[in-house]
Enzyme design. Structure first.
Site, PDB file in Angstrom:
ATOM      1  N   SER A  37      10.749  -6.118   0.544  1.00  0.00           N
ATOM      2  CA  SER A  37       9.550  -5.349   0.236  1.00  0.00           C
ATOM      3  C   SER A  37       9.855  -3.845   0.291  1.00  0.00           C
ATOM      4  CB  SER A  37       8.416  -5.751   1.192  1.00  0.00           C
ATOM      5  OG  SER A  37       7.155  -5.365   0.711  1.00  0.00           O
ATOM      6  N   ASP A  88      -0.773   6.582  11.330  1.00  0.00           N
ATOM      7  CA  ASP A  88      -1.313   7.750  10.622  1.00  0.00           C
ATOM      8  C   ASP A  88      -0.445   8.124   9.426  1.00  0.00           C
ATOM      9  OD1 ASP A  88      -3.402   7.890  12.411  1.00  0.00           O
ATOM     10  OD2 ASP A  88      -2.498   9.473  13.644  1.00  0.00           O
ATOM     11  N   HIS A 111       5.144 -13.829  -0.507  1.00  0.00           N
ATOM     12  CA  HIS A 111       5.808 -12.543  -0.344  1.00  0.00           C
ATOM     13  C   HIS A 111       6.666 -12.489   0.918  1.00  0.00           C
ATOM     14  CE1 HIS A 111       6.566  -8.316  -0.792  1.00  0.00           C
ATOM     15  NE2 HIS A 111       5.947  -8.022   0.334  1.00  0.00           N
TER      16      HIS A 111
END
Length: 257
Positions: free
Chosen positions: A88, A178, A237
């Site tokens: 990925s 964040d 996936h």
């Protein structure tokens, strides 16, 4: 430099270089421990925590040039060339490295990702992790129960919770949420880099996944002219978690050929 977990070879095949495993978004080296041990039968295997994941550096960016630079530093410090396998986000970082520093890689395995920009977004999982009530949390089973309110898939919950440090008081995520949220457009995107990687490359995908569509193959072959394609039946996936033994076998056959 990135945090590295190394699995020494059981026996050494001098014809094979070390293998570097690069995890995907929200993952860490610990997700790959069992597979890394199995792949270390005839070579040393190194697994990294990517920036803003696990025990690695907290940085302000999550761009593919930066991630590829991190991987280049690891390989040059441990000894080039290596075989590299990335899943990925880690697969995109590995592809970027192969296209910009091809001398560092012998063979490349790209697990269920293509060198294209995707329209989907993974920010909903960041919201779910932020929403998890960490008050008085001391067991993974209780964390799973609480996370089930926002994440239905038990396999995904198990994957995410491997990045929750329950020994800390209070528990903390081993992820820079964040920055990952801020950089999400770059993570699901693609740098659009030119060039070619002349080494053999395996694009190993889950048969139930839609990340590597047939229409992407022309783009893949333009960048990776020695590309090979294989699919794991019954896998999506997260193919390495859903079909680990079949995944290992496919990787071993390709890398040892």
């Amino acid at each position: 430099m990135l945090a590295i977990t190394t699995y020494p070879a059981t026996t050494i095949d001098p014809k094979l270089p070390d293998l570097l495993i690069v995890h995907g978004l929200f993952g860490s080296a610990r997700n790959w421990g069992v597979i890394a041990r199995h792949l270390a039968d005839v070579r040393t295997v190194h697994v990294v925590d990517m920036r803003n994941h696990g025990s690695s550096l907290r940085a302000e960016t999550q761009s593919y040039p930066d991630m590829a630079g991190d991987l280049a530093e690891v390989i040059t410090s441990l000894g080039a060339p290596m075989d590299v396998m990335g899943h990925s986000m880690g697969g995109k970082a590995a592809m970027h490295l192969a296209l910009t520093r091809p001398e560092l890689i012998r063979k490349l395995v790209v697990a269920d990702i293509a060198p294209v920009a995707y329209s989907h977004d993974q920010s909903q999982y960041i919201a779910a992790m932020r929403a998890l009530d960490l008050t008085g949390l001391s067991s993974r089973s209780e964390a799973d129960r609480r996370l089930s309110a926002t994440v239905d898939d038990p396999a995904l919950r198990a994957f995410f919770l491997q990045s929750l440090d329950l020994k800390a008081q209070p528990p903390v995520w081993r992820l820079n949420l964040d920055v990952l949220e801020d950089q999400m457009p770059l993570i699901v995107g693609w740098s659009g880099i030119d060039g070619q990687f002349g080494g053999h490359t395996l694009f190993l995908t889950g048969a139930l996944s839609h990340y590597v569509k047939p229409e992407y193959r022309e783009t893949i072959r333009n960048l990776f002219p020695k590309s090979h394609f294989a699919r794991l039946p019954g896998a999506g996936h997260w193919l390495h978690a859903e079909r680990p033994r079949e995944f290992e076998q496919a990787v071993q056959v390709f890398l040892k050929a």
